[in-house]
Design an enzyme around this catalytic site. Structure first.
Site, PDB file in Angstrom:
ATOM      1  CG  LEU A 119      -2.060  -0.922   1.358  1.00 36.16           C
ATOM      2  CD1 LEU A 119      -2.830  -0.662   2.646  1.00 36.16           C
ATOM      3  CD2 LEU A 119      -2.992  -0.811   0.159  1.00 36.16           C
ATOM      4  CG  ASP A 120       0.768   3.944  -3.184  1.00 35.62           C
ATOM      5  OD1 ASP A 120       1.574   3.052  -3.499  1.00 35.62           O
ATOM      6  OD2 ASP A 120      -0.073   4.430  -3.964  1.00 35.62           O
ATOM      7  CE  LYS A 121       5.933   8.863   4.127  1.00 36.01           C
ATOM      8  NZ  LYS A 121       7.136   9.651   3.897  1.00 36.01           N
TER       9      LYS A 121
END
Ligand code: URA
Length: 251
Positions: A119-121
């Protein structure tokens, strides 16, 4: 399965193998009521193993559900940002009645946990952490088409034609068009999007193709696993046996 006692302690506590040997030599470890003398002894999961009087419960695999907050990253190591694994080590879990109690004293976090997919930051939501490579492979392998559902907020209004475009597949610069995705419009700028792939920044790139910027992204489902309301952002818990069984047959 039989394991050497020093390996058992190193695998299922915070001890290193050499510290485990030292603890055994110093008479601080008991197996089935007897003080252990050497780390060479073989033990099984059914044995009662006490370290300084605390029972150490060995679990080959652990399965964790984190409602990932923004600001932490899902790779295993990074010099700059906090990783999901570092994050859960710092925060106590939410304890469910159906899951063996985790108290940080008898059940320790496995040393080899890793996140299942990315998952992206700046993305929130459902992130599984485990040390079960077989399950991770099953959930991530493109062959299994495991569905991932995201809640999305956008900077511009959605159009009903967006539903067809997402369903028909889009060119986001990959070798193939994206696989059919399900867009459920909830409000002019809010939707659920369900995809069965996991290309880098896939959701953001799919909406970018429609001329819209994702302003908020949260994963809410992966296969059979649902991020329910009981786990607030930033909280984590162990999966129940039923959730683990169901996930193993996802896809
Ligand atoms: N798609 C994205 O663009 N970002 C995520 O974090 C997950 C899916």
């Amino acid at each position: 399965m039989n394991l050497r006692l020093d390996k058992y302690l190193a695998d299922f506590t915070e001890l290193t193998r050499s510290r485990a040997k030292k603890e055994i030599r110093e008479g601080r470890v008991q197996v089935n009521g007897e003080t252990a003398k050497t780390g060479n002894d073989k033990v099984a999961f059914s044995d009662s193993i006490l370290w300084d009087g605390r029972e150490i419960r060995g679990q080959k695999y652990q399965y964790i559900l984190l409602n990932k907050p923004t600001g932490i990253i899902s790779s295993t190591a990074d010099d700059r940002d906090e990783t999901a694994v570092e994050y859960i080590k710092k925060h106590s879990p939410v304890v469910l009645p159906s899951v063996p109690e985790y108290d940080g004293k008898s059940v320790f976090l496995a040393k080899d946990l890793f996140p299942v997919g990315r998952l992206d930051k700046d993305t929130e939501g459902l992130l599984i952490l485990t040390n079960d490579g077989g399950l991770a492979h099953r959930l991530l392998s493109p062959r299994h088409h495991v569905a991932k559902k995201y809640f999305v907020q956008l900077d511009k209004n959605l159009d009903t034609t967006d539903v067809e475009k997402m369903r028909d597949g889009m060119d986001i610069g990959e070798k193939r068009l994206t696989s059919p995705a399900v867009l459920e419009i909830l409000a002019p700028r809010e939707a659920f999007l369900t995809i069965t792939e996991g290309k880098f920044h896939q959701v953001k790139r799919m909406f970018a193709k429609l001329g819209k910027t994702v302003t908020y992204l949260k994963r809410v489902e992966m296969g059979t696993l649902v991020l329910d309301e009981s786990l607030a952002v930033g909280e984590w818990r162990f999966l129940t046996e039923e959730e683990i069984q169901n996930l193993a047959s996802s896809g």
